[in-house]
Design an enzyme around this catalytic site. Sequence first.
Site, PDB file in Angstrom:
ATOM      1  N   ASP A   8      15.993  52.191  34.390  1.00 18.10           N
ATOM      2  CA  ASP A   8      16.496  53.260  33.530  1.00 18.10           C
ATOM      3  C   ASP A   8      16.696  54.501  34.406  1.00 18.10           C
ATOM      4  OD1 ASP A   8      13.995  54.432  33.868  1.00 18.10           O
ATOM      5  OD2 ASP A   8      13.533  54.558  31.723  1.00 18.10           O
ATOM      6  N   CYS A  65      11.184  51.756  35.750  1.00 19.15           N
ATOM      7  CA  CYS A  65      11.379  52.907  34.858  1.00 19.15           C
ATOM      8  C   CYS A  65      10.513  54.027  35.425  1.00 19.15           C
ATOM      9  CB  CYS A  65      11.074  52.565  33.399  1.00 19.15           C
ATOM     10  SG  CYS A  65       9.349  52.201  33.009  1.00 19.15           S
ATOM     11  N   THR A  67       7.388  55.029  34.836  1.00 18.80           N
ATOM     12  CA  THR A  67       6.034  54.567  35.186  1.00 18.80           C
ATOM     13  C   THR A  67       5.963  53.070  35.452  1.00 18.80           C
ATOM     14  OG1 THR A  67       5.609  54.153  32.854  1.00 18.80           O
ATOM     15  CG2 THR A  67       4.952  56.333  33.719  1.00 18.80           C
ATOM     16  N   HIS A  98      -1.161  34.051  42.090  1.00 19.25           N
ATOM     17  CA  HIS A  98      -1.811  33.601  40.853  1.00 19.25           C
ATOM     18  C   HIS A  98      -0.873  33.610  39.651  1.00 19.25           C
ATOM     19  CE1 HIS A  98      -6.274  34.419  42.166  1.00 19.25           C
ATOM     20  NE2 HIS A  98      -5.582  33.747  43.086  1.00 19.25           N
ATOM     21  N   HIS A 133      -3.980  27.601  38.268  1.00 19.04           N
ATOM     22  CA  HIS A 133      -3.233  28.750  37.742  1.00 19.04           C
ATOM     23  C   HIS A 133      -2.098  28.309  36.816  1.00 19.04           C
ATOM     24  CE1 HIS A 133      -5.461  31.387  40.316  1.00 19.04           C
ATOM     25  NE2 HIS A 133      -5.135  30.653  41.378  1.00 19.04           N
TER      26      HIS A 133
HETATM   27  C1  RB5 Z   1      11.868  57.861  30.363  1.00 17.11           C
HETATM   28  O1  RB5 Z   1      11.764  59.245  30.254  1.00 17.11           O
HETATM   29  C2  RB5 Z   1      10.500  57.237  30.519  1.00 17.11           C
HETATM   30  O2  RB5 Z   1       9.812  57.273  29.305  1.00 17.11           O
HETATM   31  C3  RB5 Z   1      10.628  55.821  31.013  1.00 17.11           C
HETATM   32  O3  RB5 Z   1      11.281  55.818  32.248  1.00 17.11           O
HETATM   33  C4  RB5 Z   1       9.348  55.056  31.264  1.00 17.11           C
HETATM   34  O4  RB5 Z   1       8.466  55.759  32.069  1.00 17.11           O
HETATM   35  C5  RB5 Z   1       8.692  54.456  30.090  1.00 17.11           C
HETATM   36  O5  RB5 Z   1       7.684  53.724  30.174  1.00 17.11           O
END
Ligand code: RB5
Length: 144
Positions: A8, A65, A67, A98, A133
């Site tokens: 994203d 994304c 995080t 694993h 596994h």
């Molecule tokens: C987008 O702002 C952010 O929420 C997305 O990239 C991500 O971190 C969501 O888990």
Amino acid sequence: MKIAIAADHGGFALKETLKQYFDTQNSPLIDLGTYDTNPVDYPDYADKLADFILTKQADLGILICGTGIGISMAANRHKGIRAALIYNDFAAQMAKEHNNANVIVFGGRTMTADEVIRYCNIFLNSAYQGGHHQKRLDKLDSKE
Ligand code: RB5
């Protein structure tokens, strides 16, 4: 090995850096977007990449994304996808040995490009151990 990547807007910059790196390794990534920093919804890119893996158009997927959390959640809703959010060297190794992950996930706002490149190489240089596994992986896909 064919590797596809999708992100994203929170992962766009890291995706571009990874593409450059894999180009230098003569292993270009298949880019499924997003293609700029305009806000998009991470489930759309997780779905696109998951379909690409499940239809065997690539052997491995990389998702990013902000995080890595939301896009992992979305990817793991697809039966047959084993998406692993990698957060250190040991996790990168275990995700292959694993979990036999078919998607590896990173945070564009929480990890440096150098770390992520190192995690990719650890994962790619590890081997799935199979054996006991496999029974656990089979249970993942036995759920409705
Ligand atoms: C987008 O702002 C952010 O929420 C997305 O990239 C991500 O971190 C969501 O888990």
